[in-house]
Motif scaffolding. Structure first.
Motif, mmCIF file in Angstrom:
data_model
loop_
_atom_site.group_PDB
_atom_site.id
_atom_site.type_symbol
_atom_site.label_atom_id
_atom_site.label_comp_id
_atom_site.label_asym_id
_atom_site.label_seq_id
_atom_site.Cartn_x
_atom_site.Cartn_y
_atom_site.Cartn_z
ATOM 1 N N ALA A 153 48.915 30.870 10.990
ATOM 2 C CA ALA A 153 48.618 29.588 10.330
ATOM 3 C C ALA A 153 47.598 29.789 9.207
ATOM 4 O O ALA A 153 47.758 29.260 8.098
ATOM 5 C CB ALA A 153 48.102 28.581 11.356
ATOM 6 N N ALA A 154 46.562 30.570 9.482
ATOM 7 C CA ALA A 154 45.531 30.795 8.465
ATOM 8 C C ALA A 154 46.089 31.617 7.307
ATOM 9 O O ALA A 154 45.766 31.378 6.133
ATOM 10 C CB ALA A 154 44.335 31.510 9.095
ATOM 11 N N ALA A 155 46.959 32.573 7.627
ATOM 12 C CA ALA A 155 47.566 33.395 6.569
ATOM 13 C C ALA A 155 48.454 32.541 5.673
ATOM 14 O O ALA A 155 48.428 32.658 4.448
ATOM 15 C CB ALA A 155 48.367 34.538 7.194
ATOM 16 N N LEU A 156 49.232 31.644 6.290
ATOM 17 C CA LEU A 156 50.111 30.772 5.496
ATOM 18 C C LEU A 156 49.291 29.875 4.573
ATOM 19 O O LEU A 156 49.688 29.608 3.430
ATOM 20 C CB LEU A 156 50.985 29.916 6.424
ATOM 21 C CG LEU A 156 52.208 30.641 6.991
ATOM 22 C CD1 LEU A 156 52.819 29.845 8.138
ATOM 23 C CD2 LEU A 156 53.253 30.898 5.897
ATOM 24 N N ALA A 157 48.151 29.420 5.064
ATOM 25 C CA ALA A 157 47.310 28.546 4.240
ATOM 26 C C ALA A 157 46.726 29.302 3.044
ATOM 27 O O ALA A 157 46.393 28.695 2.030
ATOM 28 C CB ALA A 157 46.198 27.943 5.100
ATOM 29 N N LEU A 158 46.605 30.626 3.167
ATOM 30 C CA LEU A 158 46.046 31.439 2.065
ATOM 31 C C LEU A 158 47.128 31.938 1.105
ATOM 32 O O LEU A 158 46.829 32.361 -0.009
ATOM 33 C CB LEU A 158 45.337 32.675 2.637
ATOM 34 C CG LEU A 158 43.927 32.507 3.189
ATOM 35 C CD1 LEU A 158 43.438 33.854 3.729
ATOM 36 C CD2 LEU A 158 42.972 31.998 2.109
ATOM 37 N N ALA A 159 48.375 31.930 1.554
ATOM 38 C CA ALA A 159 49.462 32.491 0.744
ATOM 39 C C ALA A 159 49.811 31.534 -0.397
ATOM 40 O O ALA A 159 49.529 30.337 -0.314
ATOM 41 C CB ALA A 159 50.682 32.725 1.633
ATOM 42 N N PRO A 160 50.434 32.050 -1.456
ATOM 43 C CA PRO A 160 50.840 31.168 -2.556
ATOM 44 C C PRO A 160 51.718 30.036 -2.017
ATOM 45 O O PRO A 160 52.641 30.295 -1.239
ATOM 46 C CB PRO A 160 51.647 32.102 -3.472
ATOM 47 C CG PRO A 160 51.196 33.485 -3.123
ATOM 48 C CD PRO A 160 50.796 33.454 -1.681
ATOM 49 N N PRO A 161 51.466 28.790 -2.403
ATOM 50 C CA PRO A 161 52.127 27.635 -1.790
ATOM 51 C C PRO A 161 53.644 27.581 -1.998
ATOM 52 O O PRO A 161 54.361 26.960 -1.214
ATOM 53 C CB PRO A 161 51.458 26.428 -2.450
ATOM 54 C CG PRO A 161 50.687 26.953 -3.609
ATOM 55 C CD PRO A 161 50.444 28.399 -3.380
ATOM 56 N N ASP A 162 54.151 28.254 -3.029
ATOM 57 C CA ASP A 162 55.602 28.200 -3.264
ATOM 58 C C ASP A 162 56.371 29.216 -2.419
ATOM 59 O O ASP A 162 57.601 29.235 -2.429
ATOM 60 C CB ASP A 162 55.887 28.456 -4.755
ATOM 61 C CG ASP A 162 55.306 29.784 -5.208
ATOM 62 O OD1 ASP A 162 54.178 30.121 -4.744
ATOM 63 O OD2 ASP A 162 55.950 30.496 -5.993
ATOM 64 N N ARG A 163 55.670 30.065 -1.676
ATOM 65 C CA ARG A 163 56.364 31.073 -0.861
ATOM 66 C C ARG A 163 56.859 30.443 0.437
ATOM 67 O O ARG A 163 56.123 29.758 1.116
ATOM 68 C CB ARG A 163 55.401 32.229 -0.521
ATOM 69 C CG ARG A 163 54.738 32.880 -1.736
ATOM 70 C CD ARG A 163 55.669 33.887 -2.341
ATOM 71 N NE ARG A 163 55.076 34.551 -3.501
ATOM 72 C CZ ARG A 163 54.640 35.813 -3.502
ATOM 73 N NH1 ARG A 163 54.678 36.534 -2.410
ATOM 74 N NH2 ARG A 163 54.165 36.345 -4.616
ATOM 75 N N ARG A 164 58.065 30.765 0.822
ATOM 76 C CA ARG A 164 58.703 30.074 1.952
ATOM 77 C C ARG A 164 58.939 30.972 3.159
ATOM 78 O O ARG A 164 59.289 30.496 4.233
ATOM 79 C CB ARG A 164 60.067 29.501 1.488
ATOM 80 C CG ARG A 164 59.942 28.364 0.518
ATOM 81 C CD ARG A 164 59.583 27.081 1.284
ATOM 82 N NE ARG A 164 58.957 26.106 0.416
ATOM 83 C CZ ARG A 164 57.763 25.546 0.637
ATOM 84 N NH1 ARG A 164 57.067 25.849 1.680
ATOM 85 N NH2 ARG A 164 57.257 24.663 -0.208
ATOM 86 N N VAL A 165 58.802 32.294 2.974
ATOM 87 C CA VAL A 165 59.285 33.212 4.013
ATOM 88 C C VAL A 165 58.141 33.871 4.792
ATOM 89 O O VAL A 165 57.183 34.367 4.197
ATOM 90 C CB VAL A 165 60.175 34.314 3.381
ATOM 91 C CG1 VAL A 165 60.568 35.378 4.405
ATOM 92 C CG2 VAL A 165 61.421 33.690 2.756
ATOM 93 N N VAL A 166 58.274 33.850 6.118
ATOM 94 C CA VAL A 166 57.450 34.708 6.975
ATOM 95 C C VAL A 166 58.357 35.857 7.394
ATOM 96 O O VAL A 166 59.434 35.630 7.950
ATOM 97 C CB VAL A 166 56.925 33.950 8.212
ATOM 98 C CG1 VAL A 166 56.226 34.912 9.168
ATOM 99 C CG2 VAL A 166 55.979 32.831 7.788
ATOM 100 N N LEU A 167 57.933 37.077 7.102
ATOM 101 C CA LEU A 167 58.771 38.246 7.374
ATOM 102 C C LEU A 167 58.306 38.972 8.629
ATOM 103 O O LEU A 167 57.125 39.315 8.756
ATOM 104 C CB LEU A 167 58.716 39.205 6.173
ATOM 105 C CG LEU A 167 59.536 40.488 6.316
ATOM 106 C CD1 LEU A 167 61.039 40.181 6.333
ATOM 107 C CD2 LEU A 167 59.206 41.472 5.193
#
Ligand code: PLP
Length: 401
Positions: free
Chosen positions: A94-108
């Protein structure tokens, strides 16, 4: 030099057992027994609630975190303990997603990841909406890292095969593509040298009941790179991650650093046991541990294959043959993996089975000798040779494998 005879003496190892399952549940450290008695009597018993201050219970999650930090190549004040690994996976992702560029959609992630990590990601992504969990084969991870990826969520050592990802290379690749990394160290911490800081990892999580011998259900840990610690969103914003829990403010303000990843009241008894268990690591050089681990796994593979060639025995090595491409476990496939393991356990050799057909053996230089490894290979060959595993009592499948 690490004295492995001395570390072995720190554990309770039942007579007549060769324990090759420390990758699943480490054995009891003798110091844990002493400590738990002391914590119950002197702290909880006599100090009662004063122990939060007088025995510094409140600082225990970070103090134990610092001891784990040394074992995973992390700087002081970057690791905190508590909750279970599944919860820490949720928090880190969750914290990583909040830091990632907002337009990125994929968790690999990859298909060798432990199901709980993937289930947790499914659950979190369902709650968030608009994102996708992409699961590729382990060897396809590097090529799948591209500009659509927000977060890579990988377990460094595969729980089934022991295959080891190249953390530094994959982290560099993820960063070059603008993604954030979450590493699960469940089968790495205490098994192999880990260099979180050197690899430039963003987030890492791990459990402590496997190679760290913290006891069943012992608290997990989470690492946040110091560059993120002051900005990472805790998401599970419990009061003990607040900057001032005892101000009892209405609004949540995260603690300035890693302590924001704490959630609720720490499990003091379990943390104290873990703290005592970590004493065993005080004089251990992780490079020497790795060398000893490789000696043990190489011996096991050689001795098993010598006595039990694949064509005769139906045993096929499921782990990478290159010791530098695997963690501290060795797995063999066998059509009758479950009854073979039950027959082995009945003969004092304890490993485990991972569905559908994996016989899994963990190698732990802290308390395992070369002679025991040779002996366990002999017993395995005998169980298969004599078809001892066909006995009816080995066919019944227990709840925990
Ligand atoms: C052992 C393991 C877990 C277990 O999670 P818990 O919450 O501690 O039950 C999760 N992920 C991986 C990769 C594991 O190896």
């Amino acid at each position: 030099m690490t004295d492995f005879a001395a570390t072995r003496a720190l554990f309770h190892l039942p007579e007549g057992v060769i324990y090759l399952d420390g990758n699943s549940l480490g054995p009891l450290p003798l110091a844990a027994q002493t400590r738990v008695g002391q914590v119950l009597r002197e702290q909880w018993g006599d100090q009662l609630i004063r122990a939060w201050n007088d025995s510094d219970w409140m600082a225990l999650p970070a103090r134990v975190g610092d001891r784990i930090a040394r074992l995973v190549g992390a700087p002081p004040a970057s690791v905190v303990t508590g909750d279970t690994l599944s919860i820490k996976v949720f928090q880190a992702l969750a914290a990583a997603l909040a830091l990632a560029p907002p337009d990125r959609r994929v968790v690999l992630s990859d298909s060798g990841n432990f199901p709980s990590d993937l289930y947790i990601a499914d659950g979190l992504l369902t709650a968030l909406g608009g994102r996708e969990l992409k699961v590729v084969a382990p060897e396809e991870v590097a090529d799948a890292i591209n500009e659509s990826v927000a977060v890579t969520m990988l377990t460094e050592v595969d729980y089934r095969t022991g295959r080891l990802h190249d953390m530094a290379a994959l982290t560099a690749r993820a960063h070059a593509a603008g993604a954030i990394t979450v590493w699960d160290l469940a089968h790495s911490a205490g098994a192999i040298p880990v260099h979180l800081e050197q690899a430039d990892a963003d987030f890492a999580v791990g459990c402590t009941y496997k190679y760290l011998n913290g006891g069943p259900g012992s608290p997990a840990f989470i690492y946040v790179a110091p560059r993120h610690a002051g900005v990472a969103q805790p998401i599970l914003s419990g009061w003990l991650g607040h900057a001032e829990p005892f101000a009892f403010e209405r609004g949540y303000r995260p603690a300035p650093g890693i302590e924001r990843m704490r959630v609720g009241t720490p499990p003091i008894v379990a943390l104290s046991i873990l703290d005592a268990a970590l004493d065993a690591w005080d004089g251990v050089d992780m490079g020497e541990l790795r060398a000893a681990s490789i000696r043990l796994t190489e011996t096991f593979i050689r001795e098993v294959e010598r006595r039990c060639p694949t064509d005769d025995c139906g045993l096929a090595l499921a782990s990478p043959r290159d010791p530098h491409a695997r963690g501290s476990q060795v797995s063999f496939r066998h059509d009758h993996a479950y009854p073979v393991m039950q027959a082995l356990i009945a003969r004092g050799v304890i490993g485990d089975v991972r569905a559908p057909d994996i016989l899994r053996f963990g190698f732990t230089p802290l308390y395992l000798s070369e002679a025991e490894v040779v002996q366990s290979a002999t017993i395995l060959a005998d169980v298969i040779d004599t078809r001892a595993y066909e006995a009816p009592e080995y066919q019944h499948r227990a709840a925990v494998t």
